[in-house]
Write a protein that holds these residues in place. Structure first.
Motif, PDB file in Angstrom:
ATOM      1  N   TYR A 250       7.204  51.116  46.341  1.00  0.00           N
ATOM      2  CA  TYR A 250       8.466  51.630  45.832  1.00  0.00           C
ATOM      3  C   TYR A 250       8.198  52.658  44.738  1.00  0.00           C
ATOM      4  N   ALA A 251       8.649  53.870  44.976  1.00  0.00           N
ATOM      5  CA  ALA A 251       8.566  54.900  43.939  1.00  0.00           C
ATOM      6  C   ALA A 251       9.778  54.753  43.029  1.00  0.00           C
ATOM      7  N   VAL A 252       9.535  54.773  41.734  1.00  0.00           N
ATOM      8  CA  VAL A 252      10.598  54.574  40.749  1.00  0.00           C
ATOM      9  C   VAL A 252      10.438  55.599  39.634  1.00  0.00           C
ATOM     10  N   ALA A 253      11.551  56.208  39.238  1.00  0.00           N
ATOM     11  CA  ALA A 253      11.546  57.115  38.088  1.00  0.00           C
ATOM     12  C   ALA A 253      12.708  56.741  37.185  1.00  0.00           C
ATOM     13  N   VAL A 254      12.405  56.485  35.911  1.00  0.00           N
ATOM     14  CA  VAL A 254      13.424  56.113  34.933  1.00  0.00           C
ATOM     15  C   VAL A 254      13.281  57.036  33.724  1.00  0.00           C
ATOM     16  N   PHE A 255      14.384  57.689  33.370  1.00  0.00           N
ATOM     17  CA  PHE A 255      14.423  58.574  32.211  1.00  0.00           C
ATOM     18  C   PHE A 255      15.505  58.061  31.274  1.00  0.00           C
ATOM     19  N   THR A 256      15.221  58.001  29.978  1.00  0.00           N
ATOM     20  CA  THR A 256      16.205  57.485  29.024  1.00  0.00           C
ATOM     21  C   THR A 256      16.279  58.363  27.784  1.00  0.00           C
ATOM     22  N   ARG A 257      17.442  58.305  27.148  1.00  0.00           N
ATOM     23  CA  ARG A 257      17.624  58.924  25.834  1.00  0.00           C
ATOM     24  C   ARG A 257      18.338  57.920  24.943  1.00  0.00           C
ATOM     25  N   SER A 258      17.747  57.624  23.807  1.00  0.00           N
ATOM     26  CA  SER A 258      18.287  56.584  22.931  1.00  0.00           C
ATOM     27  C   SER A 258      19.379  57.147  22.034  1.00  0.00           C
ATOM     28  N   PHE A 259      20.277  56.245  21.629  1.00  0.00           N
ATOM     29  CA  PHE A 259      21.343  56.632  20.712  1.00  0.00           C
ATOM     30  C   PHE A 259      20.799  56.813  19.301  1.00  0.00           C
ATOM     31  N   SER A 260      19.716  56.126  18.986  1.00  0.00           N
ATOM     32  CA  SER A 260      19.133  56.151  17.641  1.00  0.00           C
ATOM     33  C   SER A 260      17.901  57.053  17.612  1.00  0.00           C
ATOM     34  N   PRO A 261      17.659  57.743  16.488  1.00  0.00           N
ATOM     35  CA  PRO A 261      16.446  58.555  16.369  1.00  0.00           C
ATOM     36  C   PRO A 261      15.218  57.763  15.952  1.00  0.00           C
ATOM     37  N   ALA A 262      15.337  56.437  15.760  1.00  0.00           N
ATOM     38  CA  ALA A 262      14.211  55.630  15.298  1.00  0.00           C
ATOM     39  C   ALA A 262      13.034  55.732  16.256  1.00  0.00           C
ATOM     40  N   LEU A 263      11.826  55.738  15.707  1.00  0.00           N
ATOM     41  CA  LEU A 263      10.626  55.836  16.536  1.00  0.00           C
ATOM     42  C   LEU A 263      10.320  54.511  17.234  1.00  0.00           C
ATOM     43  N   ASN A 264      10.485  53.403  16.542  1.00  0.00           N
ATOM     44  CA  ASN A 264      10.126  52.094  17.077  1.00  0.00           C
ATOM     45  C   ASN A 264      11.367  51.441  17.673  1.00  0.00           C
ATOM     46  N   GLN A 265      11.462  51.433  19.006  1.00  0.00           N
ATOM     47  CA  GLN A 265      12.608  50.858  19.699  1.00  0.00           C
ATOM     48  C   GLN A 265      12.116  50.067  20.914  1.00  0.00           C
TER      49      GLN A 265
END
Length: 285
Positions: A250-265
């Motif tokens: 299974y080929a899978v691609a997941v792209f995300t953008r966080s609501f917070s600018p914090a580095l550690n999430q």
């Protein structure tokens, strides 16, 4: 069959997400914003890997050729030769390995200088991946962030982030979840390059050291996860292939953008694996 609630899962982790997954043998698919244009961050190194392999197949470069990458002027980064202090000499294919396995920015830029943006983009267009474009290398990422924010990453506030070209798919390297998964499918079906080169690329992609995203959804000794991550301020991405012992791929691609600018999430990292597992489970039912 009802599709999983990807939007709810992404929102619960504090991110907006886009996903596409497909069964490489049956063609069954599932997606969430699968054709949205998204910044790739370091996932652009996969198209560069493919074009490197194709040029080796065509005799346009010798993968065993030794290349010296001087410390002076080398692209910086936290891993690989990018983090080293002295001149480094190694083969082109070992640079390609470092580019994928530890996302080495210095190795990637050394290869891009040798191969060129035009060659990578011509390859993508030849495969019909017209939504995928590579226009920046890792040094360009760093330079543009410093210029846009007035200082370097990681010390960015929300106003800085709003100005970053590396977060705008129209001004940086871009793809779609569907197209990036398709490129992985070409590698896994021996269609991206020669069978020998595709086997080598699969091996390299299987050696990626980062276990905190896609792999978290498949914590089993008999399930193999290969892939490539990408990270920028607020962006966490991964694309790859999940292989089950019964032969399912299974080929899978997941792209995300966080609501917070914090580095550690950690939740934003882990939701990539969670969403991927949901998608693969849906395809396997």
């Amino acid at each position: 069959m009802r599709e999983p609630d990807f939007a709810g899962v992404f929102a619960g982790a504090g991110v907006t997400g886009w996903l596409y997954a497909c069964d490489l043998d049956s063609g069954r698919e599932v997606g969430h914003g699968a054709d949205a244009g998204v910044p790739t961050a370091s996932v652009f190194k996969v198209p560069l890997l493919v074009e490197f392999a194709r040029r080796a197949d065509d005799g346009l470069l010798d993968p065993t050729e030794q290349l010296t990458v001087p410390a002076r002027g080398r692209t910086e980064g936290p891993t690989g030769i990018a983090a080293m202090l002295d001149d480094v000499t190694m083969s082109l294919r070992d640079l390609a390995y470092l580019m994928i396995a530890v996302s080495d920015n210095g190795a990637a830029d050394a290869l891009m200088a040798r191969i060129g943006f035009d060659a990578v983009n011509a390859m993508l267009a030849g495969f019909g991946l017209h939504g995928t474009v590579v226009r920046q290398d890792c040094q360009d990422f760093t330079d543009s962030m410093a210029e846009d924010a007035g200082h370097g990453w990681p010390y960015l506030d929300p106003e800085d982030i709003a100005r970053l070209r590396v977060l705008d798919p129209e001004r940086t390297n871009r793809s779609t979840p569907r197209e990036m998964a398709r490129l992985f499918g070409l590698i896994w079906r021996d269609e991206a390059a020669s069978a020998e080169s595709c086997a080598w690329m699969r091996t390299v992609l299987g050696l990626q050291v980062w276990p905190h995203r896609l792999a978290t959804g498949f914590p089993y000794d008999d399930v193999d996860v290969s892939g490539k991550t990408g990270t920028m301020p607020t962006l966490r991405n991964e694309a790859g292939v999940v292989e089950y012992p019964d032969g399912g791929r299974y080929a899978v691609a997941v792209f995300t953008r966080s609501f917070s600018p914090a580095l550690n999430q950690p939740r934003a990292d882990a939701v990539i694996g969670t969403a991927a597992r949901m998608a693969v489970d849906h395809l396997r039912r």
